[in-house]
Design an enzyme around this catalytic site. Structure first.
Site, PDB file in Angstrom:
ATOM      1  N   ASP A  97      -0.178  -0.735  -8.596  1.00 35.25           N
ATOM      2  CA  ASP A  97      -0.278  -1.593  -7.424  1.00 35.25           C
ATOM      3  C   ASP A  97       0.853  -1.186  -6.481  1.00 35.25           C
ATOM      4  O   ASP A  97       1.723  -0.380  -6.810  1.00 35.25           O
ATOM      5  CB  ASP A  97      -0.235  -3.079  -7.805  1.00 35.25           C
ATOM      6  CG  ASP A  97      -0.882  -3.924  -6.700  1.00 35.25           C
ATOM      7  OD1 ASP A  97      -1.130  -3.396  -5.598  1.00 35.25           O
ATOM      8  OD2 ASP A  97      -1.148  -5.117  -6.924  1.00 35.25           O
TER       9      ASP A  97
HETATM   10  C1  BGC Z   1      -2.268  -5.765  -3.668  1.00 39.11           C
HETATM   11  C2  BGC Z   1      -3.474  -4.957  -4.061  1.00 39.11           C
HETATM   12  C3  BGC Z   1      -3.906  -4.091  -2.930  1.00 39.11           C
HETATM   13  C4  BGC Z   1      -2.742  -3.188  -2.528  1.00 39.11           C
HETATM   14  C5  BGC Z   1      -3.086  -2.245  -1.409  1.00 39.11           C
HETATM   15  C6  BGC Z   1      -1.161  -4.886  -3.085  1.00 39.11           C
HETATM   16  O1  BGC Z   1      -0.151  -5.641  -2.535  1.00 39.11           O
HETATM   17  O2  BGC Z   1      -1.791  -6.470  -4.782  1.00 39.11           O
HETATM   18  O3  BGC Z   1      -4.499  -5.816  -4.459  1.00 39.11           O
HETATM   19  O4  BGC Z   1      -5.027  -3.331  -3.274  1.00 39.11           O
HETATM   20  O5  BGC Z   1      -1.666  -4.002  -2.105  1.00 39.11           O
HETATM   21  O6  BGC Z   1      -3.296  -2.893  -0.233  1.00 39.11           O
END
Ligand code: BGC
Length: 741
Positions: A280
């Site tokens: 993530d």
């Molecule tokens: C979120 C993810 C997301 C990623 C990219 C993160 O902060 O937890 O769900 O896909 O950002 O935007």
């Protein structure tokens, strides 16, 4: 003839194998040409400039790094021309390995669909799959290869802002929806121009954050992990999900990103997942904040060892992996495995044949928000609406109503209807988004007069608009009052400790109630809210969530009966925050309450009724349904056998309607304490007035099995209760059977 068919099948499967082989061969050949730096480049993902979705790391030399083959993927880069521009840079690199473009296409792209939680309320798997299909078609035409969806985290805590992004509290429903969404995004096969790769997230148990506070720790037993949190991931994998994303949280003390047990042992080992895992946003580097890694180098070591293949925005792999390999701490074969997983997907997507194949401005023009997509979005939005109360039969409204007052802070909003996690295409004119006001205007005839007052803001304490609102109500035959939480009060990092209607909105409702006019309350939210006064005093309540670009049309369709509401809650609505976590399938306690008010040394709160405000699976229709003739095909079922449960549903009202018929089971005595009931099947059926249908559920051993202490998944002989109902509380018919050895 038979021979012919089997020969053909053999040829087809052979060509499948040889194609797979040839991709593997191509991957190996390419890998053999790559330097260690280039390999590590493939494991590195940077954000672009569009709607940045996390704390930024500074990568000012992005473009140069792409040309040098040091970046394998970008997120937040979108649009046919824009993605093409970045891809052109990658084509200047030595080996011309195309970039993968990822984006959070969570509930639509230009055409937006209801929040995933809202869509789950439709219990309509075909509609949900179609929503994802359209999102894939639109975004793929815009240069996107890969969506960071579906989010399949089970959550039982409406304080957690990200409940809006999943399918709610139930593992069975969540698993079915996970499957449908992956199918929708990926279509028939990766590489089709109207498909994007799915990314199942957040692996794992992110929805169990303690206290519903985003990014918080997770402490779950291994059995609860397998029973409650992992099944939707497995289901997504069974649907063919190409990629997984790990999560920010630690699980029982080990950050998910550095968690070998879940990534290497379960996902890549036991489940044989052959796609890749992306971290993530920054989660590899954040293991330093967790106090699990002393620096980025150690974090990189822990993450790659645990099975995280791609580093989103933490720069840990980029600057440490080569050193770790040189020092002999990380073997190059570990890097090779991660690179191969990523390259394989790039080949499967056809990017080596044509790196620009998704970035097609003409296709983008044709696909984005075309009439077919708009029509589907309107239908899916209507299906997601939940009718909570209609005591005075105020709904559906008559189109001949003379004067309608439409009041509230949500009425004229446009972009807000997208909800959180929609790609707000800022450069795109928002006129296509249908506000609630526009939806109403389009619905009523010339003879209906519409009046408007805002009444108050969403969060502001200012009551100066109340008077105008009361005046409007007094002039109206019927009032529609649209309240709720702001669209960005749920979503990532949007946990709330109190989940009431913000600001002075409930006071506005009280003022308007005094006018004595019939009032329809619309509640817009990304989570279950607590609104007790309204729920107890207002006879007509519709839960509209945030419904996407066709919100206004869909709401009017429901208000005027052009669509008969059929949504059912995918999450329990608590009476107060103190009741959280509250979920229908809780374990049987030693001292269960006998009824709603039983407080006699039972498991209950002395200051609150025992039931939730609105139960999981609850939702009304403008018609009524009778459940009758529950029949079990046998009273005893052997473990390798099946049992059929049939039930007849009759539409006893005056109009066409849909009902979600829910099957719950309870294992009465087992070697592990079991839930009081568990959803094990459901069917959404459509019935004309007076029509009856008999539906049949099949119970097999898998529906009866559970995880034992040693994590073995198996059933135990004994008695089971069968419950069929219109919600988890509204059980209409019951039966019982024995499972024998
Ligand atoms: C979120 C993810 C997301 C990623 C990219 C993160 O902060 O937890 O769900 O896909 O950002 O935007």
């Amino acid at each position: 003839m038979k021979k012919h068919v089997s020969l053909m099948l053999l040829l087809i499967s052979f060509s499948g194998i040889s194609q797979q082989k040839s991709i593997d061969q191509k991957v190996n050949e390419l890998l053999a040409k790559m330097t260690l730096e280039e390999k590590i480049g493939q494991l590195n993902q940077y954000t672009g400039d569009h709607a940045v979705t996390g704390p930024l790391t500074m990568n000012p030399n992005k473009k140069e790094e792409i040309k040098a083959g040091k970046i394998g993927s970008m997120l937040n880069v979108l649009g046919a021309n824009y993605t093409r521009g970045y891809q052109e840079l990658a084509m200047q690199s030595r080996l011309k390995i195309p970039l993968l473009f990822g984006l959070d296409v969570v509930h639509g792209y230009k055409t937006t669909f209801p929040l995933p939680l809202a869509e789950a309320a439709s219990w309509d798997l075909d509609a949900i799959e179609l929503g994802a299909r359209i999102a894939a078609r639109e975004s793929a035409a815009s240069g996107i290869h890969w969506t960071f969806a579906p989010m399949v985290d089970i959550s039982r805590d409406p304080r957690w802002g990200r409940v809006m992004e999943g399918a709610g509290e139930d593992t069975y429903l969540g698993s079915k929806i996970a499957y449908a969404r992956v199918k929708g995004f990926q279509g028939n096969k990766l590489g089709d121009l109207n498909s994007v790769m799915a990314c199942v997230k957040h692996f794992a148990a992110y929805g169990a954050a303690i206290g519903g506070r985003d990014y918080n720790s997770v402490d779950v037993s291994e059995r609860a992990l397998w029973e409650t949190y992992l099944p939707p991931f497995k289901s997504a994998l069974d649907a063919g999900a190409a990629t997984f994303m790990n999560s920010f949280n630690d699980i029982n003390g080990i950050p998910a990103t550095g968690n070998k047990h879940i990534q290497r042992d379960i996902l890549k080992g036991k489940w044989k997942f052959d796609g890749f895992v992306v971290s993530d946003w920054g989660s590899i580097g954040e293991m330093i904040n967790h106090g699990y890694s002393k620096d980025k180098k150690e974090a990189a070591y822990q993450a790659i060892t645990a099975g995280s293949d791609m580093d989103m925005e933490s720069n840990s792999y980029r600057y440490s992996l080569a050193e770790l390999v040189k020092e002999g701490k990380v073997s190059e074969s570990l890097i090779d495995d991660a690179v191969k997983r990523i390259l394989r997907k790039k080949f499967e997507m056809g990017l080596f044949d044509d790196p620009y194949r998704y970035s097609d401005a003409k296709r983008q023009q044709k696909e984005l928000n075309n009439p077919e997509n708009t029509k589907a979005a309107r239908e899916i939005a209507a299906k997601s609406i939940v009718l909570l109360k209609n005591e005075a039969n105020t709904l559906p409204l008559s189109k001949a109503t003379k004067t309608i007052g439409f009041i509230g802070p949500m009425v004229k909003l446009k972009r807000a209807n997208h909800g959180f996690w929609a790609i707000d295409l800022k450069d795109v004119d928002s006129s296509y988004i249908v506000s609630q006001w526009e939806g109403l205007e389009r619905k009523v005839g010339k003879n209906t007069k519409l009046l408007y007052a805002k009444g108050c803001g969403i969060t502001s304490p200012d009551k100066s608009g109340f008077k105008e609102a009361v005046d409007v109500a007094n002039q109206s035959d019927v009032v529609i009052l649209s309240v709720g939480e702001r669209h960005d009060m749920s979503g990532e990092a949007k946990s709330r400790s109190s989940i009431g209607l913000p600001g002075v909105q409930e006071e506005l409702i009280k003022e308007l109630q005094k006018t004595g006019k019939p009032i329809v309350v619309l509640i817009n939210a990304g989570r279950p809210l607590v609104f007790n006064w309204t729920a107890d005093n207002m006879p007509t309540i519709v839960y509209t969530w945030w419904l996407g670009s066709e919100a206004g049309n869909a709401i009017s369709d429901v208000l005027f009966g052009d669509y008969n509401p059929s949504g059912k809650l995918p999450m329990t609505f608590p009476r107060t925050e103190g009741q959280i976590p509250i979920y229908y399938n809780h374990m049987s306690t030693g001292r269960p309450a006998k009824n709603e008010d039983d407080k006699n040394y039972v498991s209950a709160y002395i200051d609150l009724q025992n039931s939730p405000k609105f139960a999981f699976g609850y939702g009304l229709s403008y018609t009524t349904f009778k459940y009758s003739d529950l029949k079990l095909s046998k009273n005893t079922m052997a473990k390798n056998d099946k049992l059929e449960v049939s039930v007849t549903i009759t539409n006893t009202g005056k109009r066409l309607g849909e009902e979600v018929v829910q099957l719950y089971l309870r294992d009465k005595v087992a070697s592990i304490v079991r839930p009081v009931k568990e959803l094990k099947d459901f069917r959404k059926i459509k019935l004309s007035a007076g029509e009856s249908k008999t539906i049949v559920f099949t119970i097999d051993d898998e529906k009866l099995a559970f995880y034992h202490e040693n994590l073995e998944f198996k059933s135990e002989s004994g008695s089971f209760d069968v419950m069929v109902g219109a919600s988890s509380e509204d059980i209409r018919l019951k039966g019982e059977f024995e499972l024998s050895e």
